[in-house]
Design a protein around this motif. Structure first.
Motif, short mmCIF file in Angstrom:
data_model
loop_
_atom_site.label_atom_id
_atom_site.label_comp_id
_atom_site.label_asym_id
_atom_site.label_seq_id
_atom_site.Cartn_x
_atom_site.Cartn_y
_atom_site.Cartn_z
N VAL A 135 0.86 -1.19 0.00
CA VAL A 135 0.00 0.00 0.00
C VAL A 135 0.90 1.23 0.00
N PRO A 136 0.91 2.01 -1.07
CA PRO A 136 1.76 3.20 -1.12
C PRO A 136 1.52 4.11 0.07
N TRP A 137 2.62 4.70 0.56
CA TRP A 137 2.54 5.42 1.83
C TRP A 137 3.19 6.80 1.77
N SER A 138 4.48 6.85 1.49
CA SER A 138 5.24 8.09 1.60
C SER A 138 6.00 8.30 0.29
N VAL A 139 5.69 9.38 -0.41
CA VAL A 139 6.23 9.60 -1.75
C VAL A 139 7.18 10.81 -1.72
N ALA A 140 8.34 10.64 -2.33
CA ALA A 140 9.35 11.69 -2.31
C ALA A 140 9.91 11.94 -3.70
N PRO A 141 9.09 12.49 -4.61
CA PRO A 141 9.61 12.82 -5.94
C PRO A 141 10.62 13.95 -5.84
N GLN A 142 11.60 13.91 -6.73
CA GLN A 142 12.59 14.98 -6.73
C GLN A 142 12.14 16.15 -7.59
N VAL A 143 12.48 17.33 -7.16
CA VAL A 143 12.31 18.56 -7.95
C VAL A 143 13.61 19.34 -7.82
N GLN A 144 13.68 20.50 -8.42
CA GLN A 144 14.86 21.33 -8.23
C GLN A 144 14.53 22.48 -7.28
N SER A 260 16.44 17.67 -5.25
CA SER A 260 16.25 16.99 -3.98
C SER A 260 14.78 16.68 -3.77
N GLY A 261 14.50 15.95 -2.69
CA GLY A 261 13.15 15.52 -2.37
C GLY A 261 12.48 16.41 -1.34
N PRO A 262 11.23 16.08 -0.98
CA PRO A 262 10.46 16.97 -0.10
C PRO A 262 10.93 17.04 1.34
N THR A 263 11.74 16.07 1.80
CA THR A 263 12.26 16.20 3.16
C THR A 263 13.14 17.44 3.30
N THR A 264 13.69 17.91 2.19
CA THR A 264 14.49 19.12 2.21
C THR A 264 13.66 20.33 2.65
N PRO A 291 9.61 19.15 -18.72
CA PRO A 291 9.47 18.22 -17.59
C PRO A 291 9.02 16.83 -18.03
N GLY A 292 9.60 15.83 -17.40
CA GLY A 292 9.26 14.45 -17.73
C GLY A 292 9.28 13.58 -16.49
N ALA A 293 9.36 12.28 -16.70
CA ALA A 293 9.40 11.34 -15.59
C ALA A 293 10.65 11.54 -14.77
N VAL A 294 10.52 11.35 -13.46
CA VAL A 294 11.63 11.59 -12.54
C VAL A 294 11.73 10.44 -11.55
N SER A 295 12.95 10.00 -11.31
CA SER A 295 13.20 8.98 -10.29
C SER A 295 13.19 9.63 -8.92
N GLY A 296 12.72 8.90 -7.96
CA GLY A 296 12.70 9.41 -6.59
C GLY A 296 12.24 8.34 -5.64
N LEU A 297 12.57 8.48 -4.40
CA LEU A 297 12.19 7.47 -3.42
C LEU A 297 10.70 7.51 -3.15
N ALA A 298 10.10 6.33 -3.10
CA ALA A 298 8.73 6.18 -2.65
C ALA A 298 8.70 4.92 -1.80
N SER A 299 7.93 4.96 -0.74
CA SER A 299 7.88 3.80 0.14
C SER A 299 6.44 3.36 0.33
N SER A 300 6.28 2.09 0.66
CA SER A 300 4.97 1.50 0.86
C SER A 300 4.97 0.66 2.12
N LEU A 301 3.78 0.31 2.58
CA LEU A 301 3.63 -0.55 3.74
C LEU A 301 3.17 -1.92 3.29
N CYS A 302 3.78 -2.94 3.87
CA CYS A 302 3.48 -4.32 3.52
C CYS A 302 3.19 -5.11 4.79
N VAL A 303 2.39 -6.15 4.65
CA VAL A 303 2.13 -7.06 5.77
C VAL A 303 2.96 -8.31 5.55
N SER A 304 3.68 -8.71 6.58
CA SER A 304 4.55 -9.87 6.49
C SER A 304 3.75 -11.16 6.38
N THR A 305 4.27 -12.10 5.63
CA THR A 305 3.65 -13.43 5.58
C THR A 305 3.87 -14.19 6.87
#
Length: 421
Positions: A135-144, A260-264, A291-305
């Motif tokens: 489940v997507p959770w925290s998204v950090a796309p890069q901008v300038q 950089s990402g939004p934590t900045t 402007p086009g596609a940009v790499s950046g950190l995104a994190s999600s939450l998972c439930v362990s098996t």
């Protein structure tokens, strides 16, 4: 802001509205009094405990949060899986989801409602063989981030959105500030180069993602542009160990543009004494033609098996990815919600956040292979060798293809044997 949501978190009405959905989790809590466990990395790990009290108040479930160091978290998670010691809920960077789903460490999402409001491009990165595993959770796309005052002095009202404009701006800034740099892109930060490769149309892998494809015209164009920013003196030939306080460097005018990402944003707010808000702004990163596609950190939450309480675990995921939790997280760490409906909040309707929100809908599609983390490191090593003049472009890219081919040898064997699709 949506009804039932308060600025500080959940209201009583919002909490009570969740109870029917997670009622079974409450039954499980009565049967098993051990706290749920959550492992997360980076800012998400550090600040997750602040989101737990509302969940506990609404459900009666306690949660133990363990914040993992980002550099060691991948190995720790794999070791925990092998030892049967994974937490109930774990955060994964989206580029890791394919790997952990393939080895059977995380469970498929069996509650479609959790995914109903997610940004499609972000959700697609967590899908494996047509099934959702996170489940997507925290998204950090890069901008300038750019210094408005420095660019204005060089004749630019805002940061350009294409590669040619970036170079023209850099030339103008460097002419006025020959002892400083223009771009803060350190040699062991891979995101900028990965973004340029995607924007140039480089596939990076070929033959069903089993071999390197870094000698193509598209890949060469991206490497050449990236390298030229260093060799022309626009970016420092330095590692992050050499510039340990990039915020101070940006504030001092050591550089004028910082991808950089939004934590900045949080860092800038905390240090407004050295970097007043009126001196900087944000814009989407440039691509060859805009402007086009940009790499950046995104994190999600998972439930362990390995969880013994899946219903309670999914209830925790539901809470952490809810609008109140996402908005509070954005205030705490800067990262953006992955939920489309969260953007109805005035909190996210600011000029400085607009480039992030726009960029989030155009994420870079990276090769869906388990080995990608190691491949990304090899890409950056190759670039550094070219920048420092240790290898020519031809030699470095040929060596990169060879190294990637070896990293993907097991994948080729599994495909040939029909063990993976």
């Amino acid at each position: 802001m949506a009804a039932g949501i308060s600025e500080g978190g959940w209201t009583r009405r919002a909490m009570l509205s969740a109870v029917p959905v997670i009622g079974l989790a409450g039954c499980q809590a009565r049967a098993d009094h051990r706290p749920l466990s959550l492992w997360a990395m980076s800012y998400e790990g550090d600040y997750s405990p602040l989101l737990i009290p509302a969940f506990t108040a609404a459900t009666g479930l306690d949660v133990e949060v363990q914040s993992l160091p980002t550099t060691a978290s991948h190995e720790k998670l794999l070791t925990a899986f092998a030892g049967g010691a994974l937490p109930d809920v774990l955060m994964l960077f989206n580029s890791w989801v394919h790997e952990f789903a393939t080895i059977g460490a995380i469970a498929p999402v069996t509650r479609p409602a959790l995914l109903a409001q997610m940004v499609p491009g972000i959700l697609a990165s967590t899908r494996v063989a047509g099934r959702d595993f996170a489940v997507p959770w925290s998204v950090a796309p890069q901008v300038q981030f750019y210094r408005r005052d420095i660019l204005a002095a060089a004749g630019w009202d805002a940061a350009p959105s294409d590669w040619a404009g970036w170079r023209a701006m850099a030339k103008a800034v460097k002419r006025r500030r020959p002892d400083d740099y223009v771009f803060l892109m350190l040699l062991n930060w891979p995101t900028a180069l990965i973004t340029m490769l995607v924007q140039a149309g480089a596939t990076m892998l070929r033959d069903r993602d089993t071999r390197g494809a870094f000698q193509t015209p598209e890949a060469r164009a991206a490497f050449a542009y990236y390298v030229s920013l260093y060799t022309d003196g626009y970016a420092p030939m330095a590692l992050s160990t050499e510039i340990q306080d990039p915020v101070a460097a940006f504030a001092a005018g050591y550089c004028a543009v910082w991808p950089s990402g939004p934590t900045t944003l949080v860092d800038f707010t905390r240090r407004a004494d050295i970097l007043p808000r009126e001196r900087w702004s944000t814009a989407r990163l440039p691509a060859p033609d805009g402007p086009g596609a940009v790499s950046g950190l995104a994190s999600s939450l998972c439930v362990s098996t390995q969880t013994r309480r899946p219903d309670a675990a999914w209830a925790l995921v539901r809470h952490l990815t809810s609008i109140p939790s996402e908005l509070r997280y954005q205030r705490l760490i800067g990262n953006l919600p992955a939920r489309i409906d969260a953007y109805q909040s005035p909190q996210l309707a600011t000029a400085v956040l607009r480039p992030f929100a726009e960029q989030m809908h155009q994420p870079a599609a990276l090769p869906p292979v388990i080995e990608w983390e190691r491949i990304q490191i090899e890409i950056q090593y190759a670039a550094e060798r070219i920048v420092r003049g240790v290898q020519t472009m031809d030699a470095a890219l040929a060596a990169l293809d060879d190294r990637v081919d070896r990293l993907l040898a097991k994948r080729r064997a599994l495909l040939d044997a029909g063990a993976i699709a």
